[in-house]
Design a protein around this motif. Sequence first.
Motif, PDB file in Angstrom:
ATOM      1  N   HIS A 130      -1.295   5.681  13.318  1.00  0.00           N
ATOM      2  CA  HIS A 130      -0.714   5.664  14.662  1.00  0.00           C
ATOM      3  C   HIS A 130       0.754   5.240  14.616  1.00  0.00           C
ATOM      4  O   HIS A 130       1.597   5.800  15.324  1.00  0.00           O
ATOM      5  N   TRP A 131       1.070   4.277  13.803  1.00  0.00           N
ATOM      6  CA  TRP A 131       2.459   3.802  13.711  1.00  0.00           C
ATOM      7  C   TRP A 131       3.376   4.930  13.251  1.00  0.00           C
ATOM      8  O   TRP A 131       4.430   5.162  13.852  1.00  0.00           O
ATOM      9  N   TYR A 132       2.976   5.653  12.226  1.00  0.00           N
ATOM     10  CA  TYR A 132       3.792   6.758  11.720  1.00  0.00           C
ATOM     11  C   TYR A 132       3.834   7.918  12.711  1.00  0.00           C
ATOM     12  O   TYR A 132       4.858   8.552  12.903  1.00  0.00           O
ATOM     13  N   TRP A 133       2.710   8.185  13.323  1.00  0.00           N
ATOM     14  CA  TRP A 133       2.590   9.266  14.323  1.00  0.00           C
ATOM     15  C   TRP A 133       3.565   9.027  15.467  1.00  0.00           C
ATOM     16  O   TRP A 133       4.198   9.955  15.961  1.00  0.00           O
ATOM     17  N   GLN A 149     -10.543  18.992  12.644  1.00  0.00           N
ATOM     18  CA  GLN A 149     -10.197  17.609  12.274  1.00  0.00           C
ATOM     19  C   GLN A 149      -8.838  17.199  12.845  1.00  0.00           C
ATOM     20  O   GLN A 149      -8.693  16.099  13.390  1.00  0.00           O
ATOM     21  N   ASP A 150      -7.843  18.057  12.705  1.00  0.00           N
ATOM     22  CA  ASP A 150      -6.503  17.705  13.190  1.00  0.00           C
ATOM     23  C   ASP A 150      -6.494  17.561  14.712  1.00  0.00           C
ATOM     24  O   ASP A 150      -5.873  16.643  15.251  1.00  0.00           O
ATOM     25  N   GLU A 151      -7.155  18.468  15.395  1.00  0.00           N
ATOM     26  CA  GLU A 151      -7.188  18.412  16.854  1.00  0.00           C
ATOM     27  C   GLU A 151      -7.891  17.138  17.320  1.00  0.00           C
ATOM     28  O   GLU A 151      -7.455  16.475  18.269  1.00  0.00           O
ATOM     29  N   CYS A 152      -8.974  16.795  16.643  1.00  0.00           N
ATOM     30  CA  CYS A 152      -9.728  15.584  16.960  1.00  0.00           C
ATOM     31  C   CYS A 152      -8.863  14.342  16.733  1.00  0.00           C
ATOM     32  O   CYS A 152      -8.821  13.427  17.563  1.00  0.00           O
ATOM     33  N   LEU A 153      -8.158  14.345  15.633  1.00  0.00           N
ATOM     34  CA  LEU A 153      -7.310  13.208  15.286  1.00  0.00           C
ATOM     35  C   LEU A 153      -6.150  13.076  16.273  1.00  0.00           C
ATOM     36  O   LEU A 153      -5.856  11.977  16.763  1.00  0.00           O
ATOM     37  N   GLU A 154      -5.504  14.169  16.588  1.00  0.00           N
ATOM     38  CA  GLU A 154      -4.396  14.147  17.540  1.00  0.00           C
ATOM     39  C   GLU A 154      -4.863  13.632  18.898  1.00  0.00           C
ATOM     40  O   GLU A 154      -4.205  12.784  19.517  1.00  0.00           O
ATOM     41  N   LEU A 155      -5.989  14.115  19.351  1.00  0.00           N
ATOM     42  CA  LEU A 155      -6.511  13.699  20.655  1.00  0.00           C
ATOM     43  C   LEU A 155      -6.844  12.207  20.667  1.00  0.00           C
ATOM     44  O   LEU A 155      -6.530  11.494  21.623  1.00  0.00           O
ATOM     45  N   GLU A 156      -7.441  11.728  19.602  1.00  0.00           N
ATOM     46  CA  GLU A 156      -7.801  10.311  19.531  1.00  0.00           C
ATOM     47  C   GLU A 156      -6.548   9.428  19.473  1.00  0.00           C
ATOM     48  O   GLU A 156      -6.488   8.379  20.118  1.00  0.00           O
ATOM     49  N   LEU A 157      -5.542   9.856  18.747  1.00  0.00           N
ATOM     50  CA  LEU A 157      -4.289   9.088  18.683  1.00  0.00           C
ATOM     51  C   LEU A 157      -3.630   9.030  20.054  1.00  0.00           C
ATOM     52  O   LEU A 157      -3.068   8.003  20.438  1.00  0.00           O
ATOM     53  N   ARG A 158      -3.702  10.105  20.798  1.00  0.00           N
ATOM     54  CA  ARG A 158      -3.106  10.124  22.135  1.00  0.00           C
ATOM     55  C   ARG A 158      -3.886   9.263  23.114  1.00  0.00           C
ATOM     56  O   ARG A 158      -3.288   8.560  23.929  1.00  0.00           O
ATOM     57  N   THR A 159      -5.188   9.370  23.090  1.00  0.00           N
ATOM     58  CA  THR A 159      -5.994   8.745  24.137  1.00  0.00           C
ATOM     59  C   THR A 159      -6.349   7.295  23.838  1.00  0.00           C
ATOM     60  O   THR A 159      -6.392   6.470  24.748  1.00  0.00           O
ATOM     61  N   ALA A 160      -6.614   6.967  22.597  1.00  0.00           N
ATOM     62  CA  ALA A 160      -7.004   5.590  22.258  1.00  0.00           C
ATOM     63  C   ALA A 160      -5.874   4.836  21.571  1.00  0.00           C
ATOM     64  O   ALA A 160      -5.834   3.602  21.621  1.00  0.00           O
ATOM     65  N   THR A 175       0.835  -1.194   0.000  1.00  0.00           N
ATOM     66  CA  THR A 175       0.000   0.000   0.000  1.00  0.00           C
ATOM     67  C   THR A 175       0.873   1.248   0.000  1.00  0.00           C
ATOM     68  O   THR A 175       2.013   1.224   0.433  1.00  0.00           O
ATOM     69  N   ASP A 176       0.303   2.316  -0.493  1.00  0.00           N
ATOM     70  CA  ASP A 176       1.003   3.596  -0.515  1.00  0.00           C
ATOM     71  C   ASP A 176       0.617   4.371   0.743  1.00  0.00           C
ATOM     72  O   ASP A 176      -0.508   4.862   0.842  1.00  0.00           O
ATOM     73  N   ASP A 177       1.530   4.470   1.674  1.00  0.00           N
ATOM     74  CA  ASP A 177       1.255   5.123   2.949  1.00  0.00           C
ATOM     75  C   ASP A 177       1.747   6.561   3.000  1.00  0.00           C
ATOM     76  O   ASP A 177       1.790   7.161   4.072  1.00  0.00           O
ATOM     77  N   ARG A 178       2.117   7.103   1.845  1.00  0.00           N
ATOM     78  CA  ARG A 178       2.666   8.467   1.876  1.00  0.00           C
ATOM     79  C   ARG A 178       1.699   9.461   2.503  1.00  0.00           C
ATOM     80  O   ARG A 178       2.102  10.364   3.217  1.00  0.00           O
ATOM     81  N   TRP A 179       0.411   9.270   2.248  1.00  0.00           N
ATOM     82  CA  TRP A 179      -0.568  10.204   2.805  1.00  0.00           C
ATOM     83  C   TRP A 179      -0.593  10.124   4.334  1.00  0.00           C
ATOM     84  O   TRP A 179      -0.826  11.122   5.005  1.00  0.00           O
ATOM     85  N   LEU A 180      -0.301   8.949   4.875  1.00  0.00           N
ATOM     86  CA  LEU A 180      -0.257   8.806   6.331  1.00  0.00           C
ATOM     87  C   LEU A 180       0.974   9.501   6.900  1.00  0.00           C
ATOM     88  O   LEU A 180       0.922  10.116   7.969  1.00  0.00           O
ATOM     89  N   ILE A 181       2.079   9.416   6.188  1.00  0.00           N
ATOM     90  CA  ILE A 181       3.308  10.078   6.621  1.00  0.00           C
ATOM     91  C   ILE A 181       3.103  11.594   6.625  1.00  0.00           C
ATOM     92  O   ILE A 181       3.495  12.291   7.560  1.00  0.00           O
ATOM     93  N   VAL A 182       2.462  12.095   5.587  1.00  0.00           N
ATOM     94  CA  VAL A 182       2.183  13.534   5.509  1.00  0.00           C
ATOM     95  C   VAL A 182       1.242  13.950   6.640  1.00  0.00           C
ATOM     96  O   VAL A 182       1.435  14.990   7.289  1.00  0.00           O
ATOM     97  N   LEU A 183       0.255  13.133   6.904  1.00  0.00           N
ATOM     98  CA  LEU A 183      -0.697  13.451   7.973  1.00  0.00           C
ATOM     99  C   LEU A 183      -0.010  13.456   9.332  1.00  0.00           C
ATOM    100  O   LEU A 183      -0.259  14.334  10.170  1.00  0.00           O
ATOM    101  N   ALA A 184       0.850  12.490   9.577  1.00  0.00           N
ATOM    102  CA  ALA A 184       1.602  12.448  10.840  1.00  0.00           C
ATOM    103  C   ALA A 184       2.457  13.708  10.976  1.00  0.00           C
ATOM    104  O   ALA A 184       2.537  14.312  12.059  1.00  0.00           O
ATOM    105  N   TRP A 185       3.095  14.108   9.885  1.00  0.00           N
ATOM    106  CA  TRP A 185       3.901  15.329   9.889  1.00  0.00           C
ATOM    107  C   TRP A 185       3.018  16.547  10.182  1.00  0.00           C
ATOM    108  O   TRP A 185       3.391  17.445  10.939  1.00  0.00           O
ATOM    109  N   GLN A 186       1.845  16.580   9.602  1.00  0.00           N
ATOM    110  CA  GLN A 186       0.906  17.693   9.785  1.00  0.00           C
ATOM    111  C   GLN A 186       0.495  17.840  11.253  1.00  0.00           C
ATOM    112  O   GLN A 186       0.276  18.945  11.730  1.00  0.00           O
ATOM    113  N   LEU A 187       0.417  16.719  11.952  1.00  0.00           N
ATOM    114  CA  LEU A 187      -0.014  16.756  13.352  1.00  0.00           C
ATOM    115  C   LEU A 187       1.084  17.229  14.300  1.00  0.00           C
ATOM    116  O   LEU A 187       0.817  17.510  15.470  1.00  0.00           O
TER     117      LEU A 187
END
Length: 113
Positions: A98-101, A67-78, A2-14
């Motif tokens: 989560h792995w990239y984050w 969206q970013d704040e929601c995502l960051e909070l969910e990655l931290r808490t869950a 799979t192409d995970d580049r979008w996940l890497i960019v999203l992790a960087w964005q957070l």
Amino acid sequence: MTDDRWLIVLAWQLDRLRWVPDEVLDEVVRRDGTCMHAGVEGEPDWNEEHLTDRALAARLCAGCPVQDECLELELRTAGEHTVGVWGALVEDDRRALHWYWRQRGERAEGGSR
Ligand code: SF4
């Protein structure tokens, strides 16, 4: 593969949120999150449309200003145990993210959840 580049960019964005305390993220999401104000008269009953999780995420979170704040909070808490739709992503995508984050900054140095 799979192409995970979008996940890497999203992790960087957070990264910009990494020093924002959990309580602040929680307050912002509760105050400004689109889904926190659901139930408005005239809103469609999405359950009756049998949407896929990805379609639901796209519709539920479309235009949400936190969206970013929601995502960051969910990655931290869950973390990798996250379920449902949060941060405009379905759980499979968030688990992959989560792995990239966790590889970023102080999270990779053992200070993360
Ligand atoms: S990103 Fe989606 S789940 Fe999170 S607060 Fe906004 S609408 Fe709700």
